[in-house]
Design a protein around this motif. Structure first.
Motif, PDB file in Angstrom:
ATOM      1  N   SER A  53     102.649 -12.885  83.511  1.00  0.00           N
ATOM      2  CA  SER A  53     101.886 -12.012  82.618  1.00  0.00           C
ATOM      3  C   SER A  53     100.360 -11.374  83.476  1.00  0.00           C
ATOM      4  O   SER A  53     100.095 -11.929  84.491  1.00  0.00           O
ATOM      5  CB  SER A  53     101.588 -12.477  81.514  1.00  0.00           C
ATOM      6  N   GLY A  54      99.951 -10.312  83.044  1.00  0.00           N
ATOM      7  CA  GLY A  54      98.513  -9.842  83.600  1.00  0.00           C
ATOM      8  C   GLY A  54      97.613 -11.098  83.278  1.00  0.00           C
ATOM      9  O   GLY A  54      96.850 -11.405  84.094  1.00  0.00           O
ATOM     10  N   LEU A  58      95.178 -12.736  86.062  1.00  0.00           N
ATOM     11  CA  LEU A  58      93.403 -13.121  86.096  1.00  0.00           C
ATOM     12  C   LEU A  58      93.230 -14.362  85.983  1.00  0.00           C
ATOM     13  O   LEU A  58      92.383 -14.649  86.780  1.00  0.00           O
ATOM     14  CB  LEU A  58      93.270 -12.343  84.624  1.00  0.00           C
ATOM     15  N   SER A  79      87.695  -3.668  76.239  1.00  0.00           N
ATOM     16  CA  SER A  79      89.114  -4.430  76.898  1.00  0.00           C
ATOM     17  C   SER A  79      89.844  -5.149  76.188  1.00  0.00           C
ATOM     18  O   SER A  79      89.456  -5.436  74.875  1.00  0.00           O
ATOM     19  CB  SER A  79      88.596  -4.925  78.127  1.00  0.00           C
ATOM     20  N   PHE A  80      91.021  -5.232  76.564  1.00  0.00           N
ATOM     21  CA  PHE A  80      92.129  -6.215  75.866  1.00  0.00           C
ATOM     22  C   PHE A  80      91.230  -7.776  76.038  1.00  0.00           C
ATOM     23  O   PHE A  80      90.687  -7.803  77.330  1.00  0.00           O
ATOM     24  CB  PHE A  80      93.202  -5.948  76.513  1.00  0.00           C
ATOM     25  N   ALA A 153      95.318  -3.853  84.925  1.00  0.00           N
ATOM     26  CA  ALA A 153      96.460  -3.965  84.007  1.00  0.00           C
ATOM     27  C   ALA A 153      96.872  -2.563  83.505  1.00  0.00           C
ATOM     28  O   ALA A 153      98.325  -2.563  83.258  1.00  0.00           O
ATOM     29  CB  ALA A 153      96.155  -5.156  82.919  1.00  0.00           C
ATOM     30  N   GLU A 154      96.044  -1.683  83.143  1.00  0.00           N
ATOM     31  CA  GLU A 154      96.502  -0.597  82.417  1.00  0.00           C
ATOM     32  C   GLU A 154      96.355   0.530  83.607  1.00  0.00           C
ATOM     33  O   GLU A 154      96.793   1.935  82.852  1.00  0.00           O
ATOM     34  CB  GLU A 154      95.480  -0.347  81.058  1.00  0.00           C
ATOM     35  N   TYR A 177     103.621  -5.625  80.377  1.00  0.00           N
ATOM     36  CA  TYR A 177     104.323  -5.679  79.146  1.00  0.00           C
ATOM     37  C   TYR A 177     104.870  -4.318  78.971  1.00  0.00           C
ATOM     38  O   TYR A 177     104.427  -3.387  79.670  1.00  0.00           O
ATOM     39  CB  TYR A 177     102.946  -6.000  78.098  1.00  0.00           C
ATOM     40  N   LYS A 180     103.361  -0.680  78.911  1.00  0.00           N
ATOM     41  CA  LYS A 180     102.865  -0.316  80.494  1.00  0.00           C
ATOM     42  C   LYS A 180     103.594   0.877  80.967  1.00  0.00           C
ATOM     43  O   LYS A 180     104.703   1.081  80.702  1.00  0.00           O
ATOM     44  CB  LYS A 180     102.389  -1.548  81.288  1.00  0.00           C
ATOM     45  N   GLY A 187     105.079  -9.759  82.442  1.00  0.00           N
ATOM     46  CA  GLY A 187     105.031  -9.804  83.774  1.00  0.00           C
ATOM     47  C   GLY A 187     103.809  -9.192  84.275  1.00  0.00           C
ATOM     48  O   GLY A 187     102.864  -8.593  83.514  1.00  0.00           O
TER      49      GLY A 187
HETATM   50  C1  PLP Z   1      93.195  -4.413  80.312  1.00  0.00           C
HETATM   51  C2  PLP Z   1      94.006  -5.480  80.300  1.00  0.00           C
HETATM   52  N1  PLP Z   1      93.815  -6.742  80.746  1.00  0.00           N
HETATM   53  C3  PLP Z   1      94.602  -7.831  80.589  1.00  0.00           C
HETATM   54  C4  PLP Z   1      95.953  -7.501  80.019  1.00  0.00           C
HETATM   55  C5  PLP Z   1      97.090  -8.611  80.120  1.00  0.00           C
HETATM   56  O1  PLP Z   1      98.280  -8.521  80.264  1.00  0.00           O
HETATM   57  P1  PLP Z   1      99.481  -9.273  79.809  1.00  0.00           P
HETATM   58  O2  PLP Z   1      99.629  -8.748  78.259  1.00  0.00           O
HETATM   59  O3  PLP Z   1     100.701  -8.913  80.730  1.00  0.00           O
HETATM   60  O4  PLP Z   1      98.954 -10.745  79.615  1.00  0.00           O
HETATM   61  C6  PLP Z   1      96.294  -6.156  79.318  1.00  0.00           C
HETATM   62  C7  PLP Z   1      97.442  -5.967  78.848  1.00  0.00           C
HETATM   63  O5  PLP Z   1      97.582  -5.279  77.931  1.00  0.00           O
HETATM   64  C8  PLP Z   1      95.211  -5.272  79.401  1.00  0.00           C
HETATM   65  O6  PLP Z   1      95.351  -4.131  78.850  1.00  0.00           O
END
Ligand code: PLP
Length: 373
Positions: A53-54, A58, A79-80, A153-154, A177, A180, A187
């Motif tokens: 995953s992202g 990180l 941000s997310f 990620a985006e 995800y 994306k 992933g």
């Molecule tokens: C800016 C940002 N960082 C991190 C993530 C995390 O990615 P993941 O959902 O694959 O863990 C996302 C996912 O939407 C994101 O938009």
């Protein structure tokens, strides 16, 4: 219902995944390594480590930079949640800098004033696939000897001054995800030109094993199982083979929206900073002031009743219940991010959205905006 997002999986991708299932290599095989190579080539970096995953990516970056208890990382509140949570995972503190109201990205002018002896890194996000101000951020990082982390990620496929996003940090991530630009289900990937960061991530993604000549049950450091399986990796490889076509489709949908929405005075279509090219993660409009907050939420509800899924992308991180409780953040701490967060509206956006559907969305949006005004 017209969904907010929808993955674009063709027969070729289905075949690629089912071919893997006919083999006995379901983990750590040729697809995983092949996907890593493709991603390195695409972003123009030396090393990549594919992860599940992202967020995992990180986390590995924070850990590989030795960021931990007592350290601070300057980042964006718009941000997310993962881009701040990854800092907390290692006991360090996210320090938020407000954003710019046009690009929604961290404002470099505010970053320098937040640097303390505890600051170890700046973590900037290419939010909604709009590149952050990497030249400015690089200058600050260099001057204060800070690491630069790029949460891209985006932004797979976006560029800044013709150079691909995902290549600007000491380490960067993409995420896959299903909403994306390309998906592997779940992933992500870590990208870096730094051999030390790469070697640490390579080991930690795989339970802290040695990268070369190690025994399967020998673990030389604290590691994780953040590996991506072969089926997902094969899906990633097949999606990457179509990346040009995928980005073209996304650009077409964005152009259609731009054209059909540009004369609605109650909203602004997405701003693109000169020298930035977007790979269009989402299509987010900014509503006029008087439509922010409750009225925006009413618009979302009324659109849903018409069968159109919209969303309030993004809620600011510092006002998430957990952050408010833990760090005592309150409304007004980051006013620009909060204002943008109350006014933004994400419309359905995916590769194969038809013009007829866009017309239906725009017609209803216009009517609903007038009904709530
Ligand atoms: C800016 C940002 N960082 C991190 C993530 C995390 O990615 P993941 O959902 O694959 O863990 C996302 C996912 O939407 C994101 O938009």
């Amino acid at each position: 219902m017209i969904p907010l997002s929808k993955p674009d999986i063709t027969e070729k991708e289905q075949k690629a995944v089912s071919e893997v299932l006919k083999t006995s290599s379901l983990s750590l095989g040729k697809n995983y390594l092949g996907f890593e190579k493709l991603m390195a080539k695409y972003a123009g970096v030396k090393y990549t480590v594919v992860v599940n995953s992202g967020t995992s990516g990180l986390h590995l970056i924070i850990k590989s930079l030795g960021i931990g208890k007592g350290d601070e990382v300057i980042t964006t509140p718009f941000s997310f949640i993962s881009s701040a949570n990854c800092i907390l995972y290692e006991g360090a503190k996210p320090v938020f800098a407000d954003i710019k109201s046009d690009t929604f990205n961290i404002n470099p002018e505010l970053v320098e004033g937040l640097i303390t002896p505890k600051t170890k890194a700046i973590l900037a996000v290419d939010v909604f696939s709009q590149s952050a101000d990497w030249d400015e951020l690089k200058k600050i990082a260099k001057k204060h000897k800070l690491f630069l982390i790029e949460d891209s990620a985006e932004a797979l496929g976006s560029t800044y001054k013709s150079k691909r996003c995902g290549s600007f940090g000491d380490a960067s991530v993409f995420a896959f995800y299903p909403n994306k630009q390309i998906t592997t289900g779940e992933g992500g990937v870590v990208l870096t030109n730094n051999k030390k960061i790469y070697e640490l991530c390579r080991s930690m993604v795989n339970q802290g094993r040695k990268n070369k000549n190690g025994k399967w049950l020998e673990h030389i450091r604290l590691g994780y199982n953040y590996r991506l399986d072969e089926m997902s990796s094969a899906l990633g490889v097949a999606q990457m083979k179509r990346i040009k076509e995928i980005l073209k489709k996304r650009a077409r949908v964005a152009e259609l929206y731009n054209k059909k929405l540009e004369n609605i005075k109650e909203l602004e279509i997405p701003y693109i900073k000169p020298k930035n090219k977007l790979s269009w993660f989402v299509y987010v409009v900014k509503l006029m002031n008087s439509l922010s907050g409750r009225k925006r939420d009413e618009i979302i509800k009324k659109m849903a009743k018409k069968g159109i899924q919209c969303s309030n992308y993004l809620q600011v991180i510092h006002l998430q219940p957990f952050y408010k409780k833990e760090f005592l953040y309150k409304v007004g701490d980051f006013p620009i991010a909060e204002d943008i967060s109350e006014r933004t509206l994400a419309l359905p956006f995916f590769n194969n959205l038809k013009e007829k559907e866009i017309d239906f969305i725009v017609k209803n949006l216009k009517e609903i905006i007038h009904s709530v005004k």
